[in-house]
Design an enzyme around this catalytic site. Structure first.
Site, PDB file in Angstrom:
ATOM      1  N   ASP A 121      -8.324  -4.546   7.575  1.00  0.00           N
ATOM      2  CA  ASP A 121      -8.935  -5.694   7.799  1.00  0.00           C
ATOM      3  C   ASP A 121      -9.052  -5.849   9.409  1.00  0.00           C
ATOM      4  OD1 ASP A 121     -10.194  -8.061   7.103  1.00  0.00           O
ATOM      5  OD2 ASP A 121      -9.584  -9.149   6.038  1.00  0.00           O
ATOM      6  N   ASP A 165     -15.914 -11.233  11.477  1.00  0.00           N
ATOM      7  CA  ASP A 165     -16.831 -11.836  10.696  1.00  0.00           C
ATOM      8  C   ASP A 165     -15.451 -13.110  11.566  1.00  0.00           C
ATOM      9  OD1 ASP A 165     -14.417 -10.324   9.039  1.00  0.00           O
ATOM     10  OD2 ASP A 165     -15.571 -11.681   7.413  1.00  0.00           O
ATOM     11  N   CYS A 181       6.262  -7.970 -21.523  1.00  0.00           N
ATOM     12  CA  CYS A 181       5.515  -7.166 -21.394  1.00  0.00           C
ATOM     13  C   CYS A 181       6.232  -5.669 -21.879  1.00  0.00           C
ATOM     14  CB  CYS A 181       5.353  -7.774 -19.852  1.00  0.00           C
ATOM     15  SG  CYS A 181       4.590  -6.603 -19.064  1.00  0.00           S
ATOM     16  N   CYS A 241       4.539  -3.560 -19.711  1.00  0.00           N
ATOM     17  CA  CYS A 241       4.183  -2.533 -18.193  1.00  0.00           C
ATOM     18  C   CYS A 241       5.413  -1.782 -18.132  1.00  0.00           C
ATOM     19  CB  CYS A 241       3.862  -3.149 -17.438  1.00  0.00           C
ATOM     20  SG  CYS A 241       4.983  -4.005 -16.087  1.00  0.00           S
ATOM     21  N   CYS A 268       8.351  -4.116 -16.154  1.00  0.00           N
ATOM     22  CA  CYS A 268       8.836  -4.601 -17.285  1.00  0.00           C
ATOM     23  C   CYS A 268       9.962  -4.453 -18.508  1.00  0.00           C
ATOM     24  CB  CYS A 268       7.927  -6.129 -17.791  1.00  0.00           C
ATOM     25  SG  CYS A 268       7.496  -7.345 -16.649  1.00  0.00           S
TER      26      CYS A 268
HETATM   27  N1  GUN Z   1     -10.134 -12.073   3.806  1.00  0.00           N
HETATM   28  C1  GUN Z   1     -10.306 -12.608   3.068  1.00  0.00           C
HETATM   29  N2  GUN Z   1     -11.624 -13.224   3.169  1.00  0.00           N
HETATM   30  C2  GUN Z   1     -12.339 -13.235   4.001  1.00  0.00           C
HETATM   31  C3  GUN Z   1     -13.427 -12.819   4.803  1.00  0.00           C
HETATM   32  O1  GUN Z   1     -13.735 -13.893   4.606  1.00  0.00           O
HETATM   33  N3  GUN Z   1     -13.142 -12.025   6.309  1.00  0.00           N
HETATM   34  C4  GUN Z   1     -12.670 -10.357   6.390  1.00  0.00           C
HETATM   35  N4  GUN Z   1     -12.344 -10.143   6.975  1.00  0.00           N
HETATM   36  N5  GUN Z   1     -10.999 -10.955   5.584  1.00  0.00           N
HETATM   37  C5  GUN Z   1     -11.045 -11.690   4.785  1.00  0.00           C
HETATM   38 ZN    ZN Z   2       5.366  -5.921 -16.610  1.00  0.00          ZN
END
Ligand code: GUN
Ligand code: ZN
Length: 650
Positions: A88, A123, A273, A275, A278
Site C-alpha cells: 500500500d 490515492d 475451536c 483451528c 486453538c
Molecule cells: N487501506 C484501506 N483503505 C484504503 C484506501 O482507500 N486507499 C489505500 N491506498 N489504502 C487503503
Molecule cells: Zn481457533
C-alpha cells in the site's frame, strides 16, 4: 494478466499473473506491519499456505533501516516471503495522521524499486461524510495520480483505487475512468469507515457502483476488508481480493473472529475451536496466558478462520451455491441482513451475470431469497416471452409435490374430460405453466412448509399479475369436484392441450427468446422420450434432430439443424458469438472459443446459455455454452468465452 477459471454470478475463481507467480483468487492478503510482525511472513507462507501478503511501503520508506534493507536486498528477501507481495502507498496513514510531504511519484517509484509485485497509487481516501463536491475533487486528484503512476510502474503491477465515498455516481464514474488507464488491479478504497461502523448496506451500493464502471478483466480488491463475516458477500459482488490487518488488531484486544461475528474472550465461556492455533489449548489456559502470548495465539486463530472462510467461498463458487452461503452468513448480524436486503436494489444488474442454471437446487433460506436475480429472471422471461396455449379455460393449482405435472396428473385428466383447459401452478418461483415444471429453478428448488408471509405475498402478486395478462375465457382456482362441476356447466369445447408439445414450446421461448418455438417447430414434430423416466429427450422436426432436453435442468441443448432454424429467424447478433477467421478451424474441430477471438456477442447472453458460434459472414461454426457475458468476452484477453460442445465440420 487475470484469467477467469470458474464463476458463480459476479463471484469468480481467477488467476492473476504476477512477477512472483500466479495468485489464485479469491485471495486473502494478511497485512504485515514490517515494524511490528505478529506472524512472520515465512510462517504465513509455509504453515498457513498464504500465497500473498500486503505490507506498507510508506512505513518501510520512512524507516531508515528498513528503507536501506529493502533497497539493498529487495522486499521479498527482507520479509522472507517467496509469494506475491502487494504494497500500500501510505494513503491511509497520510489520511489519518496528516502526512504532507508524501508524493505520489516518489512512493510509486519506491514501491517499484524495492521489487513489489503489486504497488498502489497514492490515492485520496474519500470519507463517507464528505460532501459530493469535495469527494469529486478528490477523485480527480486520485485519477491524475493514477495516470502518473501508470507511466512509472515498470514491471510492477499497479493497483488503481476506486474512490468516491458513498456517492454511487462518483464511484461508477471513477471506476469507468480507471478502466481506461493501464493499471492491473482495482482496490475499492475508502470503505474502512463503512465496515467499522457496520454500514454494510452502503458497502453493497459502493461495491456494485464500482463494479459497474470497472473493466471486468481486472481483479477487484476490497481495501481493508479483514473480517471473515463479509468475505462471502463481497465475493458475491465480484471482489477477488481482501486484506486483513484486523486479525492482529483484534487479537491485541482479545477478540476472536468467526464468520458468524466477533467474540471477546471476556464474554466467552469456552473456546470451542478446532483451528490449529486453538487446538489443545483449553479456555483456561488461553485466558491465563500473558497478553503478548495470547495475542499471538488469537492472531493465528483469526488467520486460520479467515483462510478457511476463503476456502469455503471457493468451494461455493465451484459448486454454484454462493447465494445460499451469503444468505446464511448475512444472518450473523442485523447490519449484514440489511446488506443482504440491499441486494434487491441491484437485482437487475446482478441478473446479467446469473447463470442460466446450476448443478445444485436453489434452497430457500428466508424472504431475502425471493430477491435473488433468478426470480427476477423468471418473472421477466415468463411475462415477456411466454405464449399462452389457446385453450378456453385455465385452472390454477396450489403449489404441491414436484414435478407438478406428475403430482396433478389425475386432476388434470379429470378436468380435460370436462373441458378445454390449461394449467398453472401458483409457485414461489412465479406463475408456472404446468409444462415448465421440470425447468430450472422450478423443479430444482426447495421451500419450507408452510410458506412464510413474504412467500405467500409473492405468490399472490405473481398470480394477480397473471390474472391481468392471461387470454383465457375463464380462469379458476382448483377446488376439487366443485371445480369440475362448474366447468361442466360452463364449458363444452374439446380438450386441446398437449403438455409435451407445450413443454417444448415454453422452454424454447424461455431459453432462446420470444418466437423461438415458432422458428424451431415449423414442420412435423416428433418427440422422443426416455424409456426409463418418460421425459422428453430429443425433438425432431421434419425428420431432423433439432434439440435435446437436458434431464438435470430441463433446458435444451441445440443441435445444428435447430441452430440453423434460429439463425435464420433471429437476426445477428442474437444467440450468437462471432469469432475471427483464425479461430474457425479450431472451433469446427470442437475446440473452445477463447476471448481473444471474439468480435461480437449477443448482449443478452447469460453465463451457461446455449450459443451459436458464427464467423464474420454469420456462418455456423460450432455450438456450445457461453461462460462469459459479452462485456467480459471483450475485456478478457485470455480464457474461455464459449465451451464448445460440437463443431460444425465443413
Ligand atoms: N487501506 C484501506 N483503505 C484504503 C484506501 O482507500 N486507499 C489505500 N491506498 N489504502 C487503503
Ligand atoms: Zn481457533
Amino acid at each position: 494478466m487475470f484469467e477467469l477459471i470458474r464463476r458463480d454470478g459476479l463471484a469468480r475463481i481467477g488467476k492473476l499473473e504476477t512477477p512472483h507467480g500466479q495468485l489464485e483468487t479469491p485471495a486473502l492478503l494478511p497485512v504485515v506491519n514490517p515494524r511490528l510482525v505478529t506472524v512472520p511472513p515465512r510462517e504465513l507462507y509455509d504453515v498457513f499456505g498464504f500465497r500473498a501478503l500486503i505490507t506498507n511501503s510508506y512505513i518501510i520508506r520512512n524507516d531508515p533501516k528498513l528503507n536501506a534493507k529493502a533497497m539493498e536486498v529487495g522486499l521479498h528477501e527482507m520479509l522472507d516471503f517467496p509469494g506475491v507481495i502487494m504494497t500500500d502507498s501510505g494513503t491511509f496513514q497520510s489520511h489519518m495522521y496528516g502526512e504532507v510531504e508524501l508524493r505520489n511519484e516518489d512512493i510509486v517509484n519506491f514501491q517499484r524499486d524495492i521489487g513489489t509485485d503489486i504497488g498502489t497509487v497514492l490515492d485520496i481516501f474519500t470519507e463517507p461524510e464528505w460532501s459530493k463536491e469535495k469527494t469529486s475533487q478528490a477523485v480527480d486528484v486520485t485519477m491524475e495520480r493514477t495516470i502518473e503512476a501508470a507511466d512509472l510502474k515498470g514491471n510492477m503491477l499497479l493497483a488503481g483505487v476506486v474512490q468516491g465515498s458513498v456517492y454511487e455516481d462518483l464511484r461508477e464514474d471513477c471506476a469507468h475512468r480507471l478502466a481506461l488507464v493501464d493499471v492491473d488491479v482495482h482496490p475499492i478504497g475508502g470503505v474502512v469507515p463503512l465496515m467499522e461502523q457496520y454500514r454494510f448496506a452502503e458497502l453493497v451500493d459502493v461495491i456494485v457502483a464500482s463494479k459497474k464502471g470497472l473493466d471486468p478483466s481486472r481483479p477487484v480488491h476490497l481495501f481493508g476488508a479483514g473480517h471473515p463475516m463479509v468475505f462471502a458477500l463481497a465475493a458475491l459482488l465480484g471482489c477477488d481480493m481482501f486484506d486483513s490487518a484486523s486479525y492482529a488488531k483484534f487479537a491485541r484486544d482479545d477478540r476472536f473472529m468467526f464468520p458468524e461475528g466477533t467474540a471477546s474472550l471476556s464474554d466467552m465461556k469456552g473456546v470451542h475451536c478446532h483451528c490449529p492455533a486453538c487446538q489443545s489449548h483449553p479456555y483456561e489456559e488461553i485466558a491465563s496466558m500473558k497478553p503478548a502470548e495470547r495475542a499471538a495465539l488469537i492472531a493465528r486463530h483469526n488467520l486460520w478462520v479467515s483462510l478457511e472462510e476463503v476456502q469455503r467461498i471457493k468451494r461455493a463458487i465451484l459448486e454454484g451455491d454462493l447465494w445460499e452461503l451469503v444468505e446464511r452468513r448475512c444472518r450473523a448480524h442485523p447490519a449484514l441482513l440489511s446488506a443482504l436486503r440491499r441486494l434487491a436494489k441491484h437485482k437487475e444488474y446482478l441478473e446479467r451475470f446469473e447463470p442460466l442454471s446450476r448443478d445444485n437446487s436453489l434452497l430457500y433460506t428466508g424472504p431475502e431469497t425471493l430477491n435473488r436475480p433468478v426470480f427476477l429472471r423468471y418473472e421477466k422471461r415468463f411475462f415477456e416471452r411466454y405464449k399462452y396455449p389457446e385453450t378456453e379455460v385455465m385452472v390454477a393449482f396450489e403449489e404441491a409435490g414436484k414435478p407438478y405435472a406428475r403430482h396433478y396428473q389425475k386432476e388434470m385428466a379429470d378436468v380435460m374430460e370436462t373441458c378445454d383447459a390449461h394449467f398453472f401452478v401458483a409457485s414461489p418461483i412465479g406463475a408456472v405453466p404446468i409444462e415448465l415444471d421440470e425447468m430450472y429453478p422450478v423443479a430444482q428448488s426447495l421451500f419450507p412448509e408452510p410458506h412464510d408471509q413474504q412467500t405467500l405475498e409473492r405468490i399472490r402478486e405473481q398470480m394477480e399479475h397473471l390474472s391481468h395478462e392471461h387470454p383465457y375465457a375463464l380462469g379458476v382456482a382448483w377446488d376439487g369436484q366443485a371445480t369440475i362441476d362448474t366447468l361442466n356447466m360452463m364449458c363444452q369445447k374439446k380438450p386441446s392441450f398437449d403438455i409435451d408439445l407445450a413443454r417444448v414450446r415454453a422452454v424454447s421461448d424461455y431459453q432462446f427468446g420470444k418466437g423461438a418455438a415458432d422458428l424451431l417447430l415449423d414442420g412435423e414434430v416428433v418427440l422422443k422420450k426416455s424409456e426409463t423416466t418418460g421425459k422428453i429427450r430429443n425433438v425432431l422436426v421434419d425428420g431432423e434432430h433439432i434439440l435435446s432436453m437436458r434431464a438435470n435442468d430441463g433446458f435444451f441443448t441445440l443441435r445444428p439443424p435447430g441452430a440453423m432454424r434460429l439463425k435464420k429467424g433471429f437476426p445477428a447478433p442474437k444467440l450468437r458469438v462471432t469469432v475471427k477467421d483464425d479461430s474457425i478451424p479450431f472451433n469446427r474441430e470442437g475446440k473452445n472459443v477463447f476471448c481473444a477471438f471474439v468480435t461480437e456477442c449477443d448482449p443478452e447472453v447469460r453465463p451457461m446459455d446455449e450459443v451459436m458460434v458464427v464467423d464474420q459472414k454469420d456462418e455456423l461454426i460450432a455450438l456450445g455454452r457461453a461462460i462469459l457475458t459479452r462485456d467480459e468476452m471483450f475485456s478478457f484477453r485470455t480464457g474461455i468465452a464459449v465451451k464448445v460442445r460440437e463443431g460444425i465440420k465443413l
